[in-house]
Design a protein around this motif. Sequence first.
Motif, PDB file in Angstrom:
ATOM      1  N   ARG A 153      -4.144  -4.639   1.849  1.00 60.30           N
ATOM      2  CA  ARG A 153      -4.833  -5.826   2.365  1.00 60.30           C
ATOM      3  C   ARG A 153      -3.977  -6.551   3.418  1.00 60.30           C
ATOM      4  O   ARG A 153      -4.506  -7.033   4.426  1.00 60.30           O
ATOM      5  CB  ARG A 153      -5.182  -6.794   1.225  1.00 60.30           C
ATOM      6  N   ILE A 154      -2.684  -6.617   3.183  1.00 65.43           N
ATOM      7  CA  ILE A 154      -1.800  -7.228   4.179  1.00 65.43           C
ATOM      8  C   ILE A 154      -1.866  -6.448   5.482  1.00 65.43           C
ATOM      9  O   ILE A 154      -1.984  -7.031   6.572  1.00 65.43           O
ATOM     10  CB  ILE A 154      -0.347  -7.282   3.655  1.00 65.43           C
ATOM     11  N   LEU A 155      -1.830  -5.142   5.378  1.00 63.67           N
ATOM     12  CA  LEU A 155      -1.873  -4.301   6.574  1.00 63.67           C
ATOM     13  C   LEU A 155      -3.186  -4.459   7.330  1.00 63.67           C
ATOM     14  O   LEU A 155      -3.211  -4.448   8.565  1.00 63.67           O
ATOM     15  CB  LEU A 155      -1.639  -2.837   6.197  1.00 63.67           C
ATOM     16  N   SER A 156      -4.281  -4.622   6.608  1.00 57.91           N
ATOM     17  CA  SER A 156      -5.574  -4.836   7.283  1.00 57.91           C
ATOM     18  C   SER A 156      -5.527  -6.092   8.147  1.00 57.91           C
ATOM     19  O   SER A 156      -6.032  -6.102   9.278  1.00 57.91           O
ATOM     20  CB  SER A 156      -6.696  -4.941   6.249  1.00 57.91           C
ATOM     21  N   GLY A 157      -4.922  -7.164   7.593  1.00 55.72           N
ATOM     22  CA  GLY A 157      -4.784  -8.389   8.370  1.00 55.72           C
ATOM     23  C   GLY A 157      -3.852  -8.231   9.561  1.00 55.72           C
ATOM     24  O   GLY A 157      -4.133  -8.731  10.657  1.00 55.72           O
ATOM     25  N   VAL A 158      -2.741  -7.529   9.358  1.00 53.88           N
ATOM     26  CA  VAL A 158      -1.773  -7.329  10.445  1.00 53.88           C
ATOM     27  C   VAL A 158      -2.374  -6.468  11.555  1.00 53.88           C
ATOM     28  O   VAL A 158      -2.175  -6.747  12.745  1.00 53.88           O
ATOM     29  CB  VAL A 158      -0.477  -6.692   9.898  1.00 53.88           C
ATOM     30  N   ILE A 159      -3.109  -5.452  11.192  1.00 52.43           N
ATOM     31  CA  ILE A 159      -3.776  -4.606  12.199  1.00 52.43           C
ATOM     32  C   ILE A 159      -4.701  -5.456  13.066  1.00 52.43           C
ATOM     33  O   ILE A 159      -4.743  -5.316  14.298  1.00 52.43           O
ATOM     34  CB  ILE A 159      -4.557  -3.462  11.514  1.00 52.43           C
ATOM     35  N   TYR A 160      -5.454  -6.349  12.432  1.00 53.09           N
ATOM     36  CA  TYR A 160      -6.350  -7.233  13.182  1.00 53.09           C
ATOM     37  C   TYR A 160      -5.560  -8.108  14.157  1.00 53.09           C
ATOM     38  O   TYR A 160      -5.932  -8.258  15.326  1.00 53.09           O
ATOM     39  CB  TYR A 160      -7.139  -8.107  12.203  1.00 53.09           C
ATOM     40  N   GLU A 199      12.259   2.230  16.906  1.00 55.36           N
ATOM     41  CA  GLU A 199      11.466   3.407  17.266  1.00 55.36           C
ATOM     42  C   GLU A 199      11.386   4.434  16.140  1.00 55.36           C
ATOM     43  O   GLU A 199      10.555   5.354  16.199  1.00 55.36           O
ATOM     44  CB  GLU A 199      12.052   4.058  18.522  1.00 55.36           C
ATOM     45  N   SER A 200      12.246   4.298  15.127  1.00 48.19           N
ATOM     46  CA  SER A 200      12.216   5.227  13.991  1.00 48.19           C
ATOM     47  C   SER A 200      11.213   4.786  12.917  1.00 48.19           C
ATOM     48  O   SER A 200      10.963   5.525  11.966  1.00 48.19           O
ATOM     49  CB  SER A 200      13.612   5.346  13.372  1.00 48.19           C
ATOM     50  N   ARG A 201      10.681   3.596  13.050  1.00 46.61           N
ATOM     51  CA  ARG A 201       9.705   3.096  12.083  1.00 46.61           C
ATOM     52  C   ARG A 201       8.318   3.653  12.423  1.00 46.61           C
ATOM     53  O   ARG A 201       8.124   4.284  13.459  1.00 46.61           O
ATOM     54  CB  ARG A 201       9.664   1.559  12.124  1.00 46.61           C
ATOM     55  N   TYR A 202       7.356   3.396  11.554  1.00 51.90           N
ATOM     56  CA  TYR A 202       5.970   3.749  11.863  1.00 51.90           C
ATOM     57  C   TYR A 202       5.581   3.090  13.175  1.00 51.90           C
ATOM     58  O   TYR A 202       5.894   1.914  13.414  1.00 51.90           O
ATOM     59  CB  TYR A 202       5.041   3.317  10.735  1.00 51.90           C
ATOM     60  N   ILE A 203       4.893   3.801  14.012  1.00 49.39           N
ATOM     61  CA  ILE A 203       4.638   3.316  15.364  1.00 49.39           C
ATOM     62  C   ILE A 203       3.629   2.168  15.413  1.00 49.39           C
ATOM     63  O   ILE A 203       3.522   1.467  16.415  1.00 49.39           O
ATOM     64  CB  ILE A 203       4.154   4.460  16.284  1.00 49.39           C
ATOM     65  N   SER A 204       2.899   1.979  14.319  1.00 50.22           N
ATOM     66  CA  SER A 204       1.899   0.905  14.285  1.00 50.22           C
ATOM     67  C   SER A 204       1.533   0.587  12.842  1.00 50.22           C
ATOM     68  O   SER A 204       1.798   1.377  11.921  1.00 50.22           O
ATOM     69  CB  SER A 204       0.637   1.304  15.049  1.00 50.22           C
ATOM     70  N   ALA A 205       0.895  -0.567  12.657  1.00 57.61           N
ATOM     71  CA  ALA A 205       0.415  -0.937  11.326  1.00 57.61           C
ATOM     72  C   ALA A 205      -0.690   0.018  10.869  1.00 57.61           C
ATOM     73  O   ALA A 205      -0.807   0.321   9.677  1.00 57.61           O
ATOM     74  CB  ALA A 205      -0.095  -2.368  11.338  1.00 57.61           C
TER      75      ALA A 205
END
Length: 463
Positions: free
Chosen positions: A128-135, A263-269
Amino acid sequence: MDKMKNVSEKELTNFPVREIGPYIVTKLIGEGGMGKVWRAWRISEGSFKKILAIKTSKSSKKYIDLFMNEAKISARFEHENIVKTFDFGKTDDAFFLVMEYIRGIDLKEFILNVKNIPIDVFFFIIDRILSGVIYIHNFEGRQLVHRDINQKNILISWNGNVKISDFGITLPQHGDFDPFGKIGYVPPEVILGKGWSQLGDIWCIGVLMWEMLTSKKLFSGKGKEDLKKKILSCNIDPPSLFNKSVSEEIDKIVMNCLSRVPESRYISAERLQEEIRRTMSNLSIKPMYQEDFSLFISDHFSERIKKEDKEIAEEEAYVSIYAVEKNVKNIETKVENKITSKNSSSPSYYIFSPGDQKKERHHTEKKNDSGTKIRKIKRKKRDEKIFFTSSILGFVLGLTIGVFKGAYEIKSAEGLFKKGVDLAKERNFGQAKEFFQISADISDLREVRNIIDRLNTNYGKND
């Protein structure tokens, strides 16, 4: 719910009430770097009440600028996992922001009370947190970065929803103005002066995940400089070292987010959310739904829920009476001012009581030399007098009616209504209803009957 029954007279007179614009503020519920957050109420036509949260700003220009930024951005957000903003305004001493009130707790309180968070609950909250961050990251193509994702800014409602709050430093990445954020969640590159990017929010989510899985703070120290050194060292143990239920796959997700190199992290939420869901499927973890999470919350926070429900019921009872009494005072003042104004322009004008009317008629009839003329003047004054006296109760009760009652009846209804208010404040709702009923019978005013209907709903007709 049985509202108002637990409200004592002492409680009603000791609420720390203040007003901010058209809102009645009842309780301080949070305080942060830029200001304070209050529980508040808005009472509109027909005595409709809405509970809200109001954030007030500090007075320095730096904080006001950030506050204005939050108002402009959050007012346009429309997402189920983001706290909604309704209004923005300014009083004599501060700006304020009006938001939806979340009945629930923040993630910090959740972690402290639940301790070992089940893995399915962990995945539900993070998803749910990620859904908000993606938005937020994709909002209007502006490349926004929240910059302040931490335990206090994640709200969990009793009905099982998860919402992101506090957008004071939510700004486009790589901008000229680049606020720091809460030190325990700031990524290494920001400490090194390279500025925030959306990958910085991925780091913040990594810190949250680590803390949820271990029930510990990831970074703690004696001060900001000590914390910065620990963050820059990136000497982080995997969550499984503290929680044996954490699998290797979950460890990998968390540690990827906490990579020192952005740059080693996930490239996006979006990519992180995909990996979360894929891992759930691989581990055969059944997805949790909001209703399931709500039941989990009810099991762990039943007393906390009862406490908040009681507080809100008491406040609702108080603000109802507070609003009526305020309306009484305001309208009485307006009517008195109008009468005073009339007196100043016509010194002989005053409001007659029924006894005054009789004496005046008798006195007028004895004036034989100009009797007819004087009687006409007196009749006109009586008409004006009845109009103004009738207006007092009509306004006091918050209404406008087409046909005004007689002055004596209206005054009686007003007194009975005020007596009912006093009894309600003393929790004597049975007698209060009796006085409201008689007042309604005399005045035939709809809003008085609405009050009676509300009392009947809350207590039953025989209480």
